[in-house]
Design a protein around this motif. Structure first.
Motif, mmCIF file in Angstrom:
data_model
loop_
_atom_site.group_PDB
_atom_site.id
_atom_site.type_symbol
_atom_site.label_atom_id
_atom_site.label_comp_id
_atom_site.label_asym_id
_atom_site.label_seq_id
_atom_site.Cartn_x
_atom_site.Cartn_y
_atom_site.Cartn_z
ATOM 1 N N ILE A 10 0.704 -1.087 -0.365
ATOM 2 C CA ILE A 10 -0.148 -0.306 -0.446
ATOM 3 C C ILE A 10 0.936 1.080 0.057
ATOM 4 O O ILE A 10 1.501 1.395 0.921
ATOM 5 N N LYS A 11 0.461 1.735 -1.201
ATOM 6 C CA LYS A 11 1.466 3.494 -1.637
ATOM 7 C C LYS A 11 3.102 3.319 -0.817
ATOM 8 O O LYS A 11 3.636 3.364 -0.544
ATOM 9 N N GLY A 12 3.007 2.218 -1.847
ATOM 10 C CA GLY A 12 4.937 1.277 -1.303
ATOM 11 C C GLY A 12 5.466 1.279 -0.441
ATOM 12 O O GLY A 12 6.545 0.605 -0.325
ATOM 13 N N ASN A 13 4.741 0.639 0.885
ATOM 14 C CA ASN A 13 4.880 0.080 1.750
ATOM 15 C C ASN A 13 4.503 -1.456 1.915
ATOM 16 O O ASN A 13 3.229 -1.701 1.834
ATOM 17 N N GLU A 14 4.761 -2.680 1.887
ATOM 18 C CA GLU A 14 4.594 -3.830 2.477
ATOM 19 C C GLU A 14 3.936 -4.012 4.103
ATOM 20 O O GLU A 14 4.261 -3.494 4.812
ATOM 21 N N TYR A 15 2.886 -4.778 4.646
ATOM 22 C CA TYR A 15 1.913 -4.619 5.432
ATOM 23 C C TYR A 15 1.778 -6.278 5.544
ATOM 24 O O TYR A 15 1.053 -7.126 3.999
ATOM 25 N N LEU A 16 1.671 -6.912 6.579
ATOM 26 C CA LEU A 16 1.854 -8.501 6.704
ATOM 27 C C LEU A 16 0.286 -8.421 7.378
ATOM 28 O O LEU A 16 -0.242 -8.113 8.406
ATOM 29 N N TYR A 17 -0.950 -9.525 6.437
ATOM 30 C CA TYR A 17 -2.206 -10.055 7.338
ATOM 31 C C TYR A 17 -2.488 -11.435 7.065
ATOM 32 O O TYR A 17 -1.473 -11.770 6.652
ATOM 33 N N GLU A 18 -2.849 -11.430 8.554
ATOM 34 C CA GLU A 18 -2.930 -13.258 8.653
ATOM 35 C C GLU A 18 -4.334 -13.764 8.030
ATOM 36 O O GLU A 18 -5.304 -13.244 8.234
ATOM 37 N N ILE A 19 -4.761 -14.480 6.810
ATOM 38 C CA ILE A 19 -5.832 -14.615 6.306
ATOM 39 C C ILE A 19 -6.433 -16.055 6.402
ATOM 40 O O ILE A 19 -5.641 -16.546 6.516
ATOM 41 N N THR A 20 -7.824 -15.827 6.908
ATOM 42 C CA THR A 20 -8.741 -17.355 7.604
ATOM 43 C C THR A 20 -9.162 -17.491 6.806
ATOM 44 O O THR A 20 -10.898 -17.155 6.510
ATOM 45 N N PRO A 21 -9.596 -18.821 6.055
ATOM 46 C CA PRO A 21 -10.353 -19.251 4.655
ATOM 47 C C PRO A 21 -11.890 -19.625 6.149
ATOM 48 O O PRO A 21 -11.738 -20.382 7.156
ATOM 49 N N TYR A 22 -12.756 -19.923 5.108
ATOM 50 C CA TYR A 22 -14.017 -20.394 6.104
ATOM 51 C C TYR A 22 -15.247 -20.225 4.871
ATOM 52 O O TYR A 22 -15.054 -19.471 3.965
ATOM 53 N N TYR A 23 -16.207 -21.438 5.596
ATOM 54 C CA TYR A 23 -16.878 -21.913 4.210
ATOM 55 C C TYR A 23 -18.683 -20.306 5.066
ATOM 56 O O TYR A 23 -18.693 -21.132 6.365
ATOM 57 N N ASP A 24 -18.754 -19.992 4.052
ATOM 58 C CA ASP A 24 -20.397 -19.430 4.197
ATOM 59 C C ASP A 24 -21.396 -20.563 3.634
ATOM 60 O O ASP A 24 -21.483 -20.330 2.814
ATOM 61 N N PRO A 25 -21.965 -20.762 5.115
ATOM 62 C CA PRO A 25 -23.546 -21.547 4.375
ATOM 63 C C PRO A 25 -24.518 -21.070 4.056
ATOM 64 O O PRO A 25 -25.583 -22.088 2.808
ATOM 65 N N VAL A 26 -24.981 -20.072 3.907
ATOM 66 C CA VAL A 26 -25.344 -18.935 3.090
ATOM 67 C C VAL A 26 -25.495 -19.335 1.514
ATOM 68 O O VAL A 26 -25.773 -19.155 0.637
ATOM 69 N N GLU A 27 -24.211 -17.649 1.123
ATOM 70 C CA GLU A 27 -23.976 -18.332 0.195
ATOM 71 C C GLU A 27 -22.870 -19.006 -0.363
ATOM 72 O O GLU A 27 -23.152 -19.551 -2.089
ATOM 73 N N LYS A 28 -22.733 -20.720 0.324
ATOM 74 C CA LYS A 28 -22.143 -21.998 -0.200
ATOM 75 C C LYS A 28 -20.889 -21.329 -0.835
ATOM 76 O O LYS A 28 -20.958 -22.052 -2.066
ATOM 77 N N LYS A 29 -20.034 -20.539 -0.484
ATOM 78 C CA LYS A 29 -18.966 -20.337 -0.953
ATOM 79 C C LYS A 29 -17.932 -20.336 0.270
ATOM 80 O O LYS A 29 -18.446 -20.101 1.611
ATOM 81 N N ILE A 30 -16.494 -20.198 0.405
ATOM 82 C CA ILE A 30 -15.595 -19.944 0.512
ATOM 83 C C ILE A 30 -15.654 -18.054 0.670
ATOM 84 O O ILE A 30 -14.857 -18.026 -0.650
#
Length: 517
Positions: A10-30
């Motif tokens: 973001i604007k030339g700077n690096e930022y670290l994020y933790e990504i956690t996948p989960y299942y959405d039963p309503v949309e039936k999508k990850i």
């Protein structure tokens, strides 16, 4: 599903994020949840939180400010603080000025002054003033036991260079108190059945402010106060002036005193003087002559010069006939007469009532124009036609006695300017909590009246400045204060202060009064 990390640029700077996948039963999508871990510095995440500094600190105190600007300007112009400091310490002087300004801004009982003061700009500019109820009581007592009002008037007269035209008048101040020796019964101008003190005042017409006052026992008549006033003016170095008075001050002794002191004056004569009655009768026959016709302030007025004997003296005067004034006097007189007749005819007289006393108390100033008798417990009233006719013939006509080099129009203009002191008395008695003054000692009352006098100086000077700036056409003193009191001052924790943005009306008022603060 196992979480993993992702780098976002973001604007030339690096930022670290933790990504956690989960299942959405309503949309039936990850779907994915993102959690911020920090900014990457040397491949290590360092958390950086955004901390926006507020543009303005939260104020520690909000003070009343705008309404004091014109009053403080007047204090500075007239040097009232310096004049008071000749007799008082600096804190006492500003305590007096603070009390005087309170009478103008928001009249309060002295018990509440300290709390009010702490919310005003005065507490910042002049901190820690002794304004507790006991401190104020001690201050009033100290003032009342001294001659400070004489010293202050002397300094004020010297400061403003009082001369030319002085207006002298007197009023009654009534009170329920039973412990003040100055209180006596006398002619009460407010028709109150209370003991009173007579309060006389000298107003400098050119400056528009009162410069001197005095107190007299309530039984002292107006005519007996004049010699004392002339003497005090002479002692304070005021000599070349024209004294304007009402008919209550007219007496042979007073006219002789004014002449012997070589003073210029303007005063209407009393109808009780025989020569005045005779001259008034003569005027009716000749005043209407077209040669006497003049114009004053756009209206026709008949004028003629007269001479009236007062004791051994022959005093010059001008007689006036004002048709507009005659119409107003007729209208007011006949309306009042009709209302009095209706009121008297409706009275049911009971056995325990004294008809004479009932008639006098109801008819009041119309009693001399009526006769009465009682029939079937009712008044039968008749109008005295001759008495009414004589009263009507005098309407619109009046005489002003004078001494000095004065033309008819100058004499009339100066006399009509007398309403400046009447307005001062009105303010004194209706806005400064004077009558009935519920105090217990002479000294306390005298001290209180000194505060009132200082307050009156500031208010009347403000009224004059408003008139000169033509602000009086849009605002009264009270409405002007209401507009300015919306302008506050903010005190910040860092010691800074911020004056709130002014409205259009506030800017108009301050600009007109020449205030740049």
């Amino acid at each position: 599903m196992k979480p993993f990390t992702r780098v976002k640029v973001i604007k030339g700077n690096e930022y670290l994020y933790e990504i956690t996948p989960y299942y959405d039963p309503v949309e039936k999508k990850i779907r994915q949840k993102s959690k911020y871990l920090g900014k990457l510095v040397n491949d290590q995440p360092i958390k950086v939180r955004s901390q926006k500094k507020p543009l303005i600190s939260i104020p520690e105190k909000v003070l009343s400010y705008g309404e004091y600007l014109p009053l403080l300007k007047i204090v500075e112009e007239l040097k009232l603080d310096l004049l008071l400091s000749k007799s008082f310490s600096e804190k006492q002087a500003w305590s007096i000025l603070t009390l005087a300004m309170n009478h103008i801004i928001k009249p309060l009982a002295y018990d509440h002054i300290e709390d009010w003061y702490e919310g005003t700009v005065l507490s910042k500019d002049h901190p820690e003033l002794p304004l507790s109820s006991q401190s104020i009581s001690n201050l009033l007592d100290s003032i009342g036991n001294s001659a400070v009002h004489i010293d202050f008037s002397k300094s004020l007269i010297k400061e403003v260079c009082t001369s030319n035209t002085l207006i002298y008048d007197i009023t009654s101040i009534s009170t329920y108190s039973q412990m003040i020796s100055l209180l006596e019964y006398g002619y009460n101008r407010d028709n109150l059945d209370l003991p009173q003190i007579n309060f006389s005042m000298i107003v400098d017409k050119e400056k528009g402010i009162p410069v001197m006052y005095d107190l007299y026992p309530g039984s002292i008549s107006d005519v007996t106060t004049l010699k004392n006033t002339i003497k005090k003016l002479q002692e304070e170095g005021v000599h070349d002036y024209t004294l304007i008075m009402d008919k209550g001050f007219i007496s042979t002794a007073n006219i002789e005193s004014l002449v012997s002191n070589d003073l210029s004056f303007i005063v209407p004569p009393s109808q009780t003087i025989k020569s005045v009655k005779e001259k008034t009768s003569e005027i009716h026959k000749t005043i209407y002559d077209p040669q006497n016709l003049n114009v004053y302030e756009g209206e026709p007025i008949f004028t003629m010069q007269v001479d009236i004997n007062v004791g051994e003296l022959n005093v010059k005067g001008y007689a006036y006939y004002d048709q507009k004034r005659e119409h107003q006097e007729r209208n007011s007189f006949f309306k009042g007469l009709h209302a009095t007749l209706e009121m008297l005819e409706k009275v049911d007289l009971r056995r325990w009532m004294d008809p004479k006393m009932v008639f006098i108390s109801l008819a009041k100033r119309y009693a001399s124009y009526l006769t009465w008798k009682v029939k079937d417990n009712k008044f039968e009233i008749k109008v005295k036609k001759n008495a009414v006719s004589q009263r009507v013939n005098k309407m619109g006509k009046f005489i002003l006695l004078y001494r000095g080099n004065l033309e008819w129009d100058e004499c009339l203009s100066l006399y009509r300017s007398k309403d400046i002191v009447e307005k001062g008395f009105y303010f004194l008695k209706n806005y400064i909590e004077v009558p009935p003054a519920n105090v217990k000692k002479n000294s306390t009352l005298k001290g209180h009246l000194f505060i009132c006098f200082v307050s009156l100086i500031i208010r009347m000077k403000l009224m004059k400045e408003m008139k000169e700036a033509k602000l009086n056409k849009k605002f009264s003193v009270e409405s002007l204060i209401v507009q300015l009191e919306k302008n506050k001052i903010l005190l910040l924790s860092e010691g800074e202060q911020i004056v709130m943005e002014r409205t259009k009306k506030q800017k108009e008022i301050l600009d007109a009064l020449g205030i740049c603060a």
